[in-house]
Design a protein around this motif. Structure first.
Motif, PDB file in Angstrom:
ATOM      1  N   LEU A   1     -42.963  -4.774  98.633  1.00  0.00           N
ATOM      2  CA  LEU A   1     -42.725  -3.716  97.620  1.00  0.00           C
ATOM      3  C   LEU A   1     -43.439  -3.479  96.366  1.00  0.00           C
ATOM      4  CD1 LEU A   1     -38.737  -4.374  97.655  1.00  0.00           C
ATOM      5  CD2 LEU A   1     -40.022  -2.206  98.645  1.00  0.00           C
ATOM      6  N   LEU A   2     -44.222  -4.785  95.897  1.00  0.00           N
ATOM      7  CA  LEU A   2     -45.053  -4.706  94.703  1.00  0.00           C
ATOM      8  C   LEU A   2     -46.414  -3.971  95.153  1.00  0.00           C
ATOM      9  CD1 LEU A   2     -45.310  -5.447  91.917  1.00  0.00           C
ATOM     10  CD2 LEU A   2     -46.158  -7.721  92.736  1.00  0.00           C
TER      11      LEU A   2
ATOM     12  N   TYR B   1     -45.695  -0.242  95.384  1.00  0.00           N
ATOM     13  CA  TYR B   1     -45.509   0.217  94.147  1.00  0.00           C
ATOM     14  C   TYR B   1     -46.919   0.284  93.221  1.00  0.00           C
ATOM     15  CZ  TYR B   1     -44.476   0.157  89.104  1.00  0.00           C
ATOM     16  OH  TYR B   1     -44.371   0.707  87.751  1.00  0.00           O
ATOM     17  N   GLU B   2     -47.729  -0.687  93.245  1.00  0.00           N
ATOM     18  CA  GLU B   2     -49.165  -0.774  92.639  1.00  0.00           C
ATOM     19  C   GLU B   2     -49.832   0.112  93.407  1.00  0.00           C
ATOM     20  OE1 GLU B   2     -50.168  -4.709  92.717  1.00  0.00           O
ATOM     21  OE2 GLU B   2     -49.144  -5.160  91.067  1.00  0.00           O
TER      22      GLU B   2
ATOM     23  N   GLN C   1     -48.838   3.867  92.312  1.00  0.00           N
ATOM     24  CA  GLN C   1     -49.303   3.796  90.623  1.00  0.00           C
ATOM     25  C   GLN C   1     -50.797   3.915  90.658  1.00  0.00           C
ATOM     26  OE1 GLN C   1     -48.851   0.186  88.392  1.00  0.00           O
ATOM     27  NE2 GLN C   1     -47.666   1.606  86.897  1.00  0.00           N
TER      28      GLN C   1
ATOM     29  N   PHE D   1     -47.605   9.386  97.212  1.00  0.00           N
ATOM     30  CA  PHE D   1     -46.105   9.082  96.827  1.00  0.00           C
ATOM     31  C   PHE D   1     -45.308  10.560  97.880  1.00  0.00           C
ATOM     32  CE2 PHE D   1     -41.866   9.866  94.575  1.00  0.00           C
ATOM     33  CZ  PHE D   1     -41.478   8.882  94.389  1.00  0.00           C
TER      34      PHE D   1
ATOM     35  N   THR E   1     -44.214   6.734 102.477  1.00  0.00           N
ATOM     36  CA  THR E   1     -44.286   5.775 101.665  1.00  0.00           C
ATOM     37  C   THR E   1     -42.883   5.287 101.260  1.00  0.00           C
ATOM     38  OG1 THR E   1     -46.303   6.543 100.761  1.00  0.00           O
ATOM     39  CG2 THR E   1     -45.094   5.079  99.583  1.00  0.00           C
TER      40      THR E   1
ATOM     41  N   VAL F   1     -41.112   1.841 101.901  1.00  0.00           N
ATOM     42  CA  VAL F   1     -40.209   0.944 100.819  1.00  0.00           C
ATOM     43  C   VAL F   1     -38.907   0.630 101.345  1.00  0.00           C
ATOM     44  CG1 VAL F   1     -39.426   1.180  98.436  1.00  0.00           C
ATOM     45  CG2 VAL F   1     -41.768   2.013  98.920  1.00  0.00           C
TER      46      VAL F   1
END
Length: 322
Positions: free
Chosen positions: A129-130, A133-134, A137, A143, A147, A151
């Motif tokens: 998950l991290l 997210y990164e 970002q 996004f 994706t 997640v």
């Protein structure tokens, strides 16, 4: 002393009375007995004191040995072995302490493996998950709906593993199965198999067999057995044998596969068939089955039989009605 008959003295005799000193044999016997008592009583007392000291010393040594081992065990140090002792009672205590030490040592190892496994199982989806997210970002991942699906998959994995841990902890807190009712095991197994269309389930049984179980718990046990077959079966086939013998019902889940026969910890918590962790599984499936069966006063075995892996569940059968 005179003897009379019809008032006529017909005879007489003398009665001699001797004391112990005048009668030689009695005097000798009593004198020697007294001397023996005077000699042996002190000797017996001395021997009793010596023997009591020796026994006390042995008991003190054994007690100190046991005390030191128990103190060492209370500190979490299991690198000891109580030696064999001469007195049978102490030897039995020593054997019991050694058995307890082995069990505690095993539980301590399992506790460490629990922590490592929990850390790994929960950290893996969190890391994914991290990373997602990164990646979003940093615009590495777009996004978009794809994706979000990734997640959602990791969140579901994390949630499933947390729920599995919570479920098993609750099982450990229970001491008995509740709300038990009678079920026909063959139809019960068939109904559970409908949830696994990708697994070919072949149920073999000679006749209908009824057992009394907590159906909510037993559904979980059967589902975990099917999941295990689906995950590790070579041909995605699960053969289920049900038979009744010696007041017990035996249920065997068999699938084509191979396990390490040198290991005996498959039913332990967090144990995995694949130690490299290259395949799925949380290591909670078989322990969950084992605990549910224990709550029903049954027994579980997991072993290799030819080219098949067998999960055997043994449960008490219903008492025969007169």
């Amino acid at each position: 002393m005179f003897i009379e008959y019809n008032g006529v003295v017909t005879g007489s005799f003398d009665v001699l009375i001797y004391g112990m000193k005048e009668f030689g044999p009695n005097y000798f016997i009593f004198t020697e007995l007294f001397r023996c008592f005077l000699f042996f009583i002190p000797v017996a007392i001395i021997l009793a004191i010596v023997m009591a000291y020796h026994i006390s010393k042995v008991n003190s040594r054994n007690t100190l040995e046991i005390k030191n081992c128990l103190y060492q065990m209370s500190k979490g140090d299991y690198n000891f072995s109580v030696p064999k002792m001469k007195l049978e009672e102490y030897n039995e205590i020593a054997q019991s302490i050694n058995s307890l030490k082995e069990a505690l040592n095993h539980n301590e190892r399992m506790r460490h493996e629990w922590l490592l496994s929990i850390s790994h199982d929960l950290n893996t989806p969190v890391t994914s998950l991290l990373m997602l997210y990164e990646g979003v970002q940093d615009k590495v991942f777009p996004f978009n709906e794809e994706t979000l699906k990734m997640v959602k998959k990791e969140i579901d994995t994390l949630s499933s593993r947390i729920n599995s841990i919570s479920y098993y902890i609750n099982l450990r807190l229970n001491n008995d199965a509740n709300a038990q009712k009678v079920i026909e095991i063959n139809s019960f197994l068939s109904n559970c198999a409908f949830d696994y269309p990708q697994l070919k389930v072949d149920i073999t049984s000679t006749n209908p067999i009824n057992i009394k179980v907590d159906d909510n718990l037993f559904i979980k046990a059967v589902n975990e057995a099917y999941k295990n077959c689906l995950e590790y079966s070579v041909d995605k086939t699960c053969k289920v044998e049900v038979l009744e013998q010696n007041h017990t019902v035996l249920i065997k889940f068999k699938n084509k596969g191979q396990i390490d026969t040198k290991r005996d910890d498959y039913l332990d918590l967090w144990s995995r068939g694949d130690l490299s962790r290259t395949r799925g599984g949380s290591g909670l499936g078989l322990p969950t089955i084992k605990r549910i069966v224990e709550l029903h006063k049954g027994a579980t075995k997991f072993y290799q039989e030819g080219d098949e892996v067998v999960l055997s569940i043994e449960l008490p059968s219903l008492p025969t009605q007169a």
